[in-house]
Motif scaffolding. Structure first.
Motif, short mmCIF file in Angstrom:
data_model
loop_
_atom_site.label_atom_id
_atom_site.label_comp_id
_atom_site.label_asym_id
_atom_site.label_seq_id
_atom_site.Cartn_x
_atom_site.Cartn_y
_atom_site.Cartn_z
N PHE A 63 -16.29 -65.96 102.38
CA PHE A 63 -18.05 -65.85 102.59
C PHE A 63 -19.09 -64.65 103.50
CE2 PHE A 63 -16.29 -70.37 102.94
CZ PHE A 63 -17.49 -71.06 101.70
N TYR A 216 -23.29 -77.58 102.33
CA TYR A 216 -23.23 -76.14 102.12
C TYR A 216 -24.55 -75.82 102.52
CZ TYR A 216 -24.17 -71.88 99.50
OH TYR A 216 -24.63 -70.08 99.30
N LEU A 248 -17.96 -71.48 106.36
CA LEU A 248 -19.10 -70.90 106.58
C LEU A 248 -19.19 -71.15 107.37
CD1 LEU A 248 -21.97 -70.24 104.12
CD2 LEU A 248 -21.86 -72.00 104.24
#
Length: 378
Positions: A63, A216, A248
């Motif tokens: 990421f 997300y 993330l």
């Protein structure tokens, strides 16, 4: 013959001793390695990462931040050095930071709105009919004891946690995700809400897959009457030197009972605050980090003068400084951040909410005060 037999016996004893020492060292190394590996936690599987190829900030197996050069940011973090975490800091207070020790009861909630700060980024919120916690850490902020130790013990022990509907984990750093605490909660039915990838850590810590929800940025989930939305941040992830950016990081929007909270996790200042404010604001309470700033970490943590700017861009009715008063993560005295943020907020006309650790406080009702002002720097 006797001398030869004694000599052979001595050689044999030395050989046995040598192999015993080597075996012991290997065993201890294996135990130590297993101890560390358990606390590192697992990384996402290939099947999981295959689903992320179309995500905006995922490429080359990692990421990325959308506004910064992650390679330069990584070098800057390393430049700051980590040896400081091995020694008692000159920036740490030499006394116990004062706390209250209020206790929750487990009665059903209705139209609740309270905050209970355990220090750093660990908070218990009551919102509408839900009670939840963020980034539960009760010990030190490293995979082994004695490194990145606390200034003070939390106001309650992990065994004294009230009943929780869910826990939000902002990212997988040790000062936000603690192995021992997660293991202590593995047999509960608490729902864990995390950024994508962090679920792999939790599963390896013993949390049941059905109790994990990975989101997300700008994805939402519903737990009872509570809507939880992941939002962007400007930070990084990783629990070893080789797994940076593999999971993330996120900030969080939590809505229930007509009230709305923004929990920022860790983030440097960026345009995402204004974007979130336009999409989701105004917020009844905004919780933003204030500690661990320095020039080398400007892409990962905010400077004090950026706090009121971010809060106003988020359309905060009330702003609470978090991520301070527990760990020495940067190069400034323990209360320098809160002192500077208080001054900056006053200049900007931003109302601050600053409860003591261990205090059940009610945003908009409880009148908090600058309780740290009379405490010494050391």
């Amino acid at each position: 013959m006797k001398k030869e037999a004694a000599k052979q016996k001595k050689i044999c004893f030395k050989g046995v001793l040598f192999y015993a020492v080597i075996s012991t060292l290997l065993t201890l190394t294996g135990i130590g390695g297993a101890f560390l590996m358990a606390r590192f936690g697992s990384l996402p599987t290939a099947a999981e990462t295959a689903q992320w190829q179309e995500l905006e900030n995922y490429r080359d197996g990692r990421f990325h931040n959308l506004e910064t050069n992650d390679f330069a940011a990584k070098k800057a973090v390393r430049k700051s050095g980590f040896l400081k975490f091995l020694f008692k800091s000159k920036n740490a207070p030499s006394f116990s930071i004062p706390q209250k020790q209020d206790r929750h009861n487990n009665a059903p909630l209705k139209d609740a709105f309270s905050v209970y700060w355990l220090g750093h980024s660990s908070l218990i919120f009551e919102l509408g009919d839900a009670r939840f916690m963020t980034d539960p850490v009760f010990g030190n902020a490293a995979p082994v004891p004695g490194i990145v130790t606390r200034y003070c013990e939390p106001p309650i022990r992990r065994e004294e946690l009230p009943e929780l509907d869910f826990i939000i984990v902002s990212h997988d750093h040790y000062d936000h995700l603690e192995y021992t605490t997660i293991r202590a909660l593995k047999d509960t039915e608490i729902i864990f809400v995390t950024p994508v990838g962090v679920g792999a850590r939790l599963r390896s810590f013993g949390i049941k897959p059905e109790n994990i929800r990975e989101l997300y940025w700008y994805e939402s989930t519903q737990i009872g009457n509570t809507t939880i939305t992941a939002a962007p941040g400007r930070h990084f992830s990783g629990r070893t030197l080789k797994d940076r950016y593999k999971t993330l990081w996120a900030s969080w929007i939590i809505e229930n009972g007509g009230k709305k909270i923004f929990f920022g996790g860790d983030s440097g200042y960026g345009k995402h605050f204004k974007e979130i404010g336009k999409k989701f604001g105004p917020f009844d309470l905004v919780c933003l980090e204030i500690d661990a700033w320095n020039e080398n970490w400007k892409n990962n943590h905010m400077f004090p003068h950026e706090f009121p700017v971010a809060a106003k861009e988020l359309n905060a009715k009330l702003a609470m400084p978090i991520h301070w008063a527990v760990f020495d993560l940067a190069m400034h005295p323990w209360k320098e951040s809160i002192t500077l943020v208080t001054d900056e907020a006053k200049k900007a006309g931003l109302p601050l909410f600053t409860p003591m650790m261990g205090e059940i406080a009610y945003p908009g009702i409880t009148k908090t005060c600058p309780w740290w002002q009379e405490l010494p720097e050391r």
